[in-house]
Scaffold this motif. Structure first.
Motif, short mmCIF file in Angstrom:
data_model
loop_
_atom_site.label_atom_id
_atom_site.label_comp_id
_atom_site.label_asym_id
_atom_site.label_seq_id
_atom_site.Cartn_x
_atom_site.Cartn_y
_atom_site.Cartn_z
N LEU A 22 12.74 6.77 -10.92
CA LEU A 22 14.08 6.40 -10.69
C LEU A 22 14.92 6.16 -9.47
O LEU A 22 15.38 5.10 -8.73
CB LEU A 22 15.21 6.93 -11.79
N LEU A 23 14.83 7.38 -8.70
CA LEU A 23 15.25 7.54 -7.41
C LEU A 23 14.48 6.39 -6.43
O LEU A 23 15.00 5.70 -5.16
CB LEU A 23 15.29 8.85 -6.91
N TYR A 24 13.17 6.38 -6.45
CA TYR A 24 12.54 5.40 -5.62
C TYR A 24 12.91 4.13 -5.87
O TYR A 24 12.82 3.21 -4.88
CB TYR A 24 10.99 5.69 -5.65
N PHE A 25 13.18 3.63 -7.16
CA PHE A 25 13.27 2.34 -7.30
C PHE A 25 14.75 2.01 -6.96
O PHE A 25 14.96 0.87 -6.35
CB PHE A 25 13.30 2.04 -9.18
N PRO A 48 0.78 -1.32 0.04
CA PRO A 48 0.00 0.07 0.01
C PRO A 48 0.94 1.23 -0.04
O PRO A 48 0.57 2.23 -0.58
CB PRO A 48 -0.92 -0.38 1.32
N THR A 49 1.81 1.28 0.75
CA THR A 49 2.73 2.50 0.89
C THR A 49 3.32 2.92 -0.68
O THR A 49 3.34 3.59 -1.08
CB THR A 49 3.94 2.44 1.59
N MET A 50 3.82 1.64 -1.15
CA MET A 50 4.44 1.89 -2.74
C MET A 50 3.41 2.48 -3.62
O MET A 50 3.55 3.13 -4.33
CB MET A 50 5.13 0.51 -3.36
N LEU A 51 1.94 1.89 -3.48
CA LEU A 51 1.06 2.11 -4.62
C LEU A 51 0.90 3.69 -4.29
O LEU A 51 0.46 4.42 -5.17
CB LEU A 51 -0.24 1.35 -4.26
N ILE A 52 0.67 4.20 -2.96
CA ILE A 52 0.33 5.45 -2.40
C ILE A 52 1.27 6.48 -3.17
O ILE A 52 1.23 7.48 -3.70
CB ILE A 52 0.19 5.66 -1.12
N THR A 53 2.71 6.14 -3.04
CA THR A 53 3.87 6.82 -3.52
C THR A 53 3.63 7.09 -5.15
O THR A 53 3.98 8.05 -5.66
CB THR A 53 5.09 6.07 -3.21
N ILE A 54 3.49 5.80 -5.70
CA ILE A 54 3.45 5.80 -7.25
C ILE A 54 2.25 6.95 -7.54
O ILE A 54 2.22 7.46 -8.68
CB ILE A 54 3.21 4.55 -7.69
N LEU A 55 1.09 6.56 -6.99
CA LEU A 55 -0.01 7.33 -7.24
C LEU A 55 0.28 8.80 -7.25
O LEU A 55 -0.39 9.78 -8.16
CB LEU A 55 -1.38 6.96 -6.44
N SER A 56 0.84 9.26 -6.32
CA SER A 56 1.45 10.83 -6.27
C SER A 56 2.05 11.24 -7.43
O SER A 56 2.12 12.40 -7.75
CB SER A 56 2.30 11.09 -4.97
N TRP A 57 2.51 10.54 -8.20
CA TRP A 57 3.30 10.89 -9.40
C TRP A 57 2.50 11.21 -10.58
O TRP A 57 2.87 11.77 -11.59
CB TRP A 57 4.67 9.96 -9.77
N PHE A 83 7.06 8.72 2.41
CA PHE A 83 6.49 10.06 2.77
C PHE A 83 7.16 11.30 2.20
O PHE A 83 6.58 12.21 1.63
CB PHE A 83 6.07 10.26 4.15
N LEU A 84 8.40 11.18 2.25
CA LEU A 84 9.06 12.66 1.56
C LEU A 84 8.94 12.50 0.09
O LEU A 84 8.74 13.64 -0.21
CB LEU A 84 10.85 12.23 1.98
N PHE A 85 8.88 11.36 -0.55
CA PHE A 85 8.68 11.24 -2.09
C PHE A 85 7.45 11.88 -2.34
O PHE A 85 6.86 12.48 -3.42
CB PHE A 85 8.82 9.75 -2.75
N VAL A 86 6.24 11.44 -1.67
CA VAL A 86 4.83 12.04 -1.71
C VAL A 86 4.92 13.33 -1.53
O VAL A 86 4.30 14.10 -2.36
CB VAL A 86 3.84 11.18 -0.82
N PHE A 87 5.72 13.89 -0.48
CA PHE A 87 5.66 15.11 -0.19
C PHE A 87 6.19 16.00 -0.99
O PHE A 87 5.72 17.32 -1.41
CB PHE A 87 6.07 15.39 1.20
#
Length: 464
Positions: A442-445, A236-245, A297-301
């Motif tokens: 790329l950075l998240y991967f 779920p955390t990964m999906l939320i992060t990807i959704l923010s992009w 959270f840093l990526f999403v923010f």
């Protein structure tokens, strides 16, 4: 003591088991308050453990639960009956445990324990050897180190010790010289969120002000299963992060959509983090799951503030270049004005020739030269066509207008402003979004790859 023992043996004149037991436990000769070999050599008690269940690991309370059979064996010469009744062993029940001496063993790291008084097995052998098995359910402390949580392994143990008799009176030892063979784990032992990887047995001599005591310790290596946390937390955390992009693909002229999506993902991840932390102990170090949630959270923010940040930088960049751009356009406007004035005075030129010269003057303004130059008749009509594309051409086309250069510059500024307002600020005009679409994934991967390698392979980093 020996004088008290031999008369008992002489009174055992019958082969009846009840009579033998009555003679053995005669209070005149047997005192359960005194250990065997009183004032003599210490009593040796052999111990073995048969574990039937393990579970109840609680990170907040730092404890675990286990159920096992504690089996002890010792020799009490006062209970020897082989000279009169050697037919078989005596397996007893009822209140026999209240009538004989038994070791005062206990679990010294227990929080609570339950030993049903009727669930035991007691066997007395003809030579006076006593074999005692008691079923126990114990909730014991387990000091957990949660640095790698939820990919951690915990060492939880139960420590068996005599409560009141030091090594001068009683000593404990494992029944097998190979300590591990003294521990038996039932085949049906399973844990829902954990797996038993290994177990061991050790013997420790602990010193207290009251003397030295023997401690027998059984240690379980318990590994936490990761699949539950992968499904409930990591995915779920990964999906939320990807959704923010997704905001990087939304046109920049749609601020409500971009901001709403960014705020939604931030709130969703915040709720998930608080839900996880509510079930975790408050430790003074950062756990593995904390690192993952914080970086996500840093990526999403960052995805949320990318839009207003880029707009702010863009507006300041426009202010910085505004002066240079205005001067450049004014210079172009002056040349165009001079070209238009010359065209008005040159009445002897052909209309087609006038169009070509005017178009050449305004070439930096991207006029449609070819379409205008091809028309052969009607010079004024052709000039008006050019005027539809640019305000500068309007000056050239209408020689009746007697405008000064200052008025011409004002008209040029006004027309350029109107042209800017008509150009949409689409996604193709923003280089920040283009880079963000590549840099963020790329950075998240790369972070995920490093994270799972470090914690799955238990790489010891200096930072940890």
């Amino acid at each position: 003591m020996l004088c008290m023992y031999f008369p008992v043996a002489s009174t055992r004149s019958t082969a009846n088991a009840s009579q033998v037991l009555k003679d053995l436990l005669d209070p005149t000769y047997y005192d359960k308050r005194l250990r065997p070999n009183f004032e003599g050599v210490p009593v040796g008690v052999s111990v073995s453990v048969h574990v039937t269940s393990i579970g109840g690991l609680d990170e907040q309370e730092m404890q675990f639960a286990t159920t096992f059979f504690l089996r002890q064996s010792w020799k009490d010469p006062r209970l020897a009956f082989g000279d009169t009744y050697n037919a078989r062993n005596l397996t007893l029940s009822g209140d026999i445990m209240e009538q004989i001496w038994k070791p005062d063993t206990y679990i010294n790291n227990e929080k609570s324990s339950n030993a049903p008084p009727k669930q035991f097995l007691l066997t007395i052998f003809p030579d006076g050897t006593v074999w005692y098995s008691q079923r126990m359910t114990v909730v014991a402390t387990c000091m957990m180190y949660l640095l790698n949580y939820p990919m951690d392994k915990q060492y939880c143990s139960i420590s068996i010790e005599s409560f009141g008799m030091n090594t001068d009176e009683l000593f404990l030892f494992w029944v097998s010289p190979t300590y591990k063979d003294s521990i038996v784990i039932a085949d049906e032992v399973t844990l829902s969120q954990f797996a038993l990887d290994e177990y061991s047995a050790t013997k420790i001599l602990a010193s207290y002000p009251t003397g030295s005591f023997t401690i027998l310790k059984v240690t379980f290596l318990i590994r936490r299963k990761k699949f539950y946390y992968v499904v409930q937390t990591y995915i779920p955390t990964m999906l939320i992060t990807i959704l923010s992009w997704v905001t990087f693909w939304i046109p920049r002229n749609s601020p409500p959509a971009r901001v709403a999506l960014g705020i939604t993902t931030v709130l969703a991840l915040t709720t998930l983090i608080f839900g996880i932390q509510s079930s975790m102990p408050r430790v003074s170090y950062v756990k593995a799951i904390d690192w993952f949630l914080m970086i996500s959270f840093l990526f999403v923010f960052s995805a949320l503030i990318e839009y207003p940040g880029s707009r702010y930088i863009e507006s300041h960049a426009k202010k910085i270049t505004k002066t240079g751009t205005t001067v450049l356009r004014l210079v172009k406007g002056v040349h165009a004005f001079e070209g238009g004035a010359n065209a008005a005075k040159s009445t002897s030129k052909e209309p087609s020739q006038l169009d070509v010269e005017s178009a050449q003057v305004n070439e930096p303004e991207k006029l449609d030269v070819e379409s205008t130059a091809k028309v052969s008749d009607g010079g004024e009509k052709d000039a008006k066509k050019v005027a539809a594309f640019d305000g500068v051409a309007d000056i050239i086309a209408d020689p009746k207008k007697d405008e000064t250069p200052k008025k011409g510059w004002k008209r040029i500024r006004k027309m350029e402003k109107q042209k800017k307002e008509k150009i949409p600020d689409g996604e193709d005009n923003n280089i920040v979004d283009k880079y963000a679409r590549i840099v963020f994934p790329l950075l998240y991967f790369l972070y995920n790859a490093a994270y799972w390698v470090v914690y799955l392979f238990e790489i010891d980093l200096l930072l940890r």
